[in-house]
Motif scaffolding. Structure first.
Motif, PDB file in Angstrom:
ATOM      1  N   LEU A 196      -0.231   7.823 -26.009  1.00  9.69           N
ATOM      2  CA  LEU A 196      -1.068   6.952 -25.198  1.00  9.69           C
ATOM      3  C   LEU A 196      -1.534   7.653 -23.927  1.00  9.69           C
ATOM      4  N   LEU A 197      -0.638   8.419 -23.296  1.00  7.69           N
ATOM      5  CA  LEU A 197      -0.959   9.085 -22.036  1.00  7.69           C
ATOM      6  C   LEU A 197      -1.594  10.464 -22.238  1.00  7.69           C
ATOM      7  N   GLY A 198      -1.763  10.866 -23.491  1.00 10.33           N
ATOM      8  CA  GLY A 198      -2.383  12.157 -23.777  1.00 10.33           C
ATOM      9  C   GLY A 198      -1.438  13.327 -23.628  1.00 10.33           C
ATOM     10  N   LEU A 199      -0.138  13.090 -23.758  1.00  8.61           N
ATOM     11  CA  LEU A 199       0.878  14.141 -23.627  1.00  8.61           C
ATOM     12  C   LEU A 199       1.391  14.512 -25.013  1.00  8.61           C
ATOM     13  N   THR A 200       0.532  15.079 -25.821  1.00  3.84           N
ATOM     14  CA  THR A 200       0.870  15.300 -27.223  1.00  3.84           C
ATOM     15  C   THR A 200       1.544  16.642 -27.438  1.00  3.84           C
ATOM     16  N   ALA A 201       2.233  16.764 -28.574  1.00  4.76           N
ATOM     17  CA  ALA A 201       2.887  18.015 -28.942  1.00  4.76           C
ATOM     18  C   ALA A 201       1.836  19.070 -29.292  1.00  4.76           C
ATOM     19  N   HIS A 202       2.251  20.351 -29.302  1.00  8.39           N
ATOM     20  CA  HIS A 202       1.298  21.455 -29.435  1.00  8.39           C
ATOM     21  C   HIS A 202       1.471  22.300 -30.686  1.00  8.39           C
ATOM     22  N   THR A 203       2.426  21.986 -31.533  1.00 10.20           N
ATOM     23  CA  THR A 203       2.637  22.802 -32.716  1.00 10.20           C
ATOM     24  C   THR A 203       1.495  22.617 -33.712  1.00 10.20           C
ATOM     25  N   LYS A 204       1.024  23.735 -34.279  1.00  8.79           N
ATOM     26  CA  LYS A 204      -0.009  23.685 -35.314  1.00  8.79           C
ATOM     27  C   LYS A 204       0.657  23.743 -36.686  1.00  8.79           C
ATOM     28  N   TYR A 205       0.076  23.045 -37.640  1.00  8.02           N
ATOM     29  CA  TYR A 205       0.646  23.033 -38.991  1.00  8.02           C
ATOM     30  C   TYR A 205      -0.408  23.409 -40.010  1.00  8.02           C
ATOM     31  N   GLU A 206       0.052  24.087 -41.056  1.00  5.78           N
ATOM     32  CA  GLU A 206      -0.842  24.365 -42.178  1.00  5.78           C
ATOM     33  C   GLU A 206      -1.001  23.102 -43.007  1.00  5.78           C
ATOM     34  N   ALA A 239      -4.257   8.162 -11.996  1.00 11.94           N
ATOM     35  CA  ALA A 239      -5.470   7.370 -12.220  1.00 11.94           C
ATOM     36  C   ALA A 239      -5.971   7.565 -13.647  1.00 11.94           C
ATOM     37  N   GLY A 240      -5.846   8.795 -14.147  1.00 10.42           N
ATOM     38  CA  GLY A 240      -6.240   9.048 -15.525  1.00 10.42           C
ATOM     39  C   GLY A 240      -5.364   8.302 -16.512  1.00 10.42           C
ATOM     40  N   TYR A 241      -4.060   8.236 -16.239  1.00 14.24           N
ATOM     41  CA  TYR A 241      -3.151   7.482 -17.105  1.00 14.24           C
ATOM     42  C   TYR A 241      -3.501   5.999 -17.071  1.00 14.24           C
ATOM     43  N   ALA A 242      -3.814   5.488 -15.885  1.00 16.74           N
ATOM     44  CA  ALA A 242      -4.172   4.074 -15.753  1.00 16.74           C
ATOM     45  C   ALA A 242      -5.406   3.745 -16.590  1.00 16.74           C
ATOM     46  N   SER A 243      -6.367   4.688 -16.618  1.00 18.31           N
ATOM     47  CA  SER A 243      -7.577   4.487 -17.417  1.00 18.31           C
ATOM     48  C   SER A 243      -7.264   4.453 -18.902  1.00 18.31           C
ATOM     49  N   LYS A 244      -6.396   5.343 -19.354  1.00 16.44           N
ATOM     50  CA  LYS A 244      -5.995   5.369 -20.762  1.00 16.44           C
ATOM     51  C   LYS A 244      -5.265   4.084 -21.141  1.00 16.44           C
ATOM     52  N   MET A 245      -4.410   3.602 -20.261  1.00 12.76           N
ATOM     53  CA  MET A 245      -3.684   2.369 -20.526  1.00 12.76           C
ATOM     54  C   MET A 245      -4.627   1.177 -20.606  1.00 12.76           C
ATOM     55  N   ALA A 246      -5.625   1.161 -19.735  1.00 10.14           N
ATOM     56  CA  ALA A 246      -6.585   0.046 -19.724  1.00 10.14           C
ATOM     57  C   ALA A 246      -7.327  -0.069 -21.045  1.00 10.14           C
ATOM     58  N   LYS A 247      -7.573   1.070 -21.687  1.00 11.63           N
ATOM     59  CA  LYS A 247      -8.264   1.045 -22.978  1.00 11.63           C
ATOM     60  C   LYS A 247      -7.419   0.358 -24.049  1.00 11.63           C
ATOM     61  N   LYS A 248      -6.104   0.300 -23.830  1.00 14.41           N
ATOM     62  CA  LYS A 248      -5.197  -0.383 -24.754  1.00 14.41           C
ATOM     63  C   LYS A 248      -4.789  -1.755 -24.208  1.00 14.41           C
ATOM     64  N   HIS A 249      -5.565  -2.240 -23.207  1.00 14.62           N
ATOM     65  CA  HIS A 249      -5.371  -3.593 -22.648  1.00 14.62           C
ATOM     66  C   HIS A 249      -4.050  -3.726 -21.898  1.00 14.62           C
ATOM     67  N   ILE A 250      -3.639  -2.624 -21.261  1.00 13.25           N
ATOM     68  CA  ILE A 250      -2.467  -2.626 -20.393  1.00 13.25           C
ATOM     69  C   ILE A 250      -2.966  -2.363 -18.980  1.00 13.25           C
ATOM     70  N   VAL A 251      -2.997  -3.384 -18.138  1.00 13.92           N
ATOM     71  CA  VAL A 251      -3.538  -3.269 -16.790  1.00 13.92           C
ATOM     72  C   VAL A 251      -2.433  -2.876 -15.825  1.00 13.92           C
ATOM     73  N   TRP A 252      -2.699  -1.863 -15.027  1.00 15.30           N
ATOM     74  CA  TRP A 252      -1.734  -1.322 -14.077  1.00 15.30           C
ATOM     75  C   TRP A 252      -2.113  -1.795 -12.678  1.00 15.30           C
ATOM     76  N   ASN A 253      -1.244  -2.579 -12.064  1.00 19.69           N
ATOM     77  CA  ASN A 253      -1.458  -3.059 -10.705  1.00 19.69           C
ATOM     78  C   ASN A 253      -0.423  -2.453  -9.771  1.00 19.69           C
ATOM     79  N   GLU A 254      -0.887  -1.904  -8.653  1.00 17.89           N
ATOM     80  CA  GLU A 254       0.045  -1.421  -7.649  1.00 17.89           C
ATOM     81  C   GLU A 254       0.384  -2.561  -6.693  1.00 17.89           C
ATOM     82  N   VAL A 255       1.666  -2.703  -6.386  1.00 17.44           N
ATOM     83  CA  VAL A 255       2.120  -3.799  -5.532  1.00 17.44           C
ATOM     84  C   VAL A 255       2.914  -3.241  -4.352  1.00 17.44           C
ATOM     85  N   ASP A 256       2.923  -3.996  -3.264  1.00 20.22           N
ATOM     86  CA  ASP A 256       3.671  -3.623  -2.069  1.00 20.22           C
ATOM     87  C   ASP A 256       5.084  -4.173  -2.213  1.00 20.22           C
TER      88      ASP A 256
END
Length: 282
Positions: A265-275, A123-140
């Motif tokens: 987009l989904l908030g799965l970013t890398a974790h390395t810190k850089y100077e 649901a959190g991913y769906a919300s992030k996608m919606a902010k970029k105008h990508i609507v997620w519909n679940e279908v049967d």
């Protein structure tokens, strides 16, 4: 990434691949994907750059990360490896073999994994996608139909957003749905639905269906495995990546770049810190 940065990064990778002549077979390509998955603390494109520069690399981090996260220091005279940095042209990182200090903790290569997803996470991913105008519909749908993505309303001006509609099988479990979302976002960010300036998606020449599916499933394989989600991508790739598959059939640059865009987009970013680069003294 603006046009100049895009062209610079593209030229860098093309030259490295041409000089090294790596990844000429399907086996080599799978090995590259697995390396990018293992080096989760870097964005996919940067992980690929590290593998091109130093095949067989087991783990790398910035000087800052080695000190703060692992209590290790870089050896004098160690050869740095170059990656692209979002706040400047390049950053320097170092192979674990070029550091001294405390032993690495068990499972260090997996410290950035997020584990399996659940309905709340989706649901959190769906919300992030919606902010970029990508609507997620679940279908049967039946088990053999995972999902799809299409243009719902094409923007009339480059600076305006195009609206997309994604369909995901509601009868599948969360992990399968996540893999589907990654695959369909892969089609989008790989440019299979056309250029989108608003989302920074480049225009690409038409591809055969098999090429589009291989690129999108490669991306899904990367994103799922880097974030602890089991999927069927490995077996799917085994069917599509043949012994005679070459990088001429796969756009490595676009696959890695798009995988990074999907993770961002989904908030799965890398974790390395850089100077931050030091300013030159005049």
């Amino acid at each position: 990434m603006d046009l100049l940065e895009y062209e610079t990064a593209r030229a860098l990778l093309d030259q490295l691949l041409a000089d090294s002549r790596l990844y000429r077979t399907g086996k080599d390509y799978r090995a590259l994907l697995d390396f990018v998955i293992r080096l989760r603390n870097f964005a996919p494109f940067n992980a690929m750059l590290l593998q091109v520069q130093k095949p067989g690399l087991m783990y790398a981090a910035s000087r800052l990360d080695w000190l703060e996260r692992f209590n290790r220091t870089v050896k004098d005279g160690a050869r740095p490896l170059l990656i692209l940095w979002p706040f400047g042209p390049v950053a320097l990182v170092y192979d674990v073999a070029d550091t001294l200090g405390d032993p690495l903790p068990d499972g260090v290569s997996a410290f950035a994994a997020h584990g399996a997803v659940d309905s709340a996470t989706l649901a959190g991913y769906a919300s992030k996608m919606a902010k970029k105008h990508i609507v997620w519909n679940e279908v049967d749908a039946g088990d053999g139909k995972a999902g799809s993505i299409k243009v719902a309303l094409r923007a009339t001006k480059p600076e305006l957003p195009t609206r997309y509609q994604m369909s995901v099988n509601r009868n599948h479990g969360p992990n399968v749905q996540f893999a589907t979302v990654a695959h369909e976002l892969g089609h989008l960010f790989l440019g299979h639905l056309g250029k989108d300036k608003y989302l920074n998606i480049p225009e690409r020449p038409p591809l055969q269906h098999s090429q589009r599916e291989l690129e999108a499933e490669s991306l899904s394989y990367i994103v799922c495995a880097r974030n602890g989600v089991l999927s069927q991508s490995a077996s799917y790739l085994s069917m599509h990546v043949k012994s005679d598959t070459t990088v001429d059939q796969i756009d490595l640059y676009q696959v890695m770049r798009a995988a990074g865009q999907v993770e961002a987009l989904l908030g799965l970013t890398a974790h390395t810190k850089y100077e931050r680069p030091q300013k030159a003294v005049r």
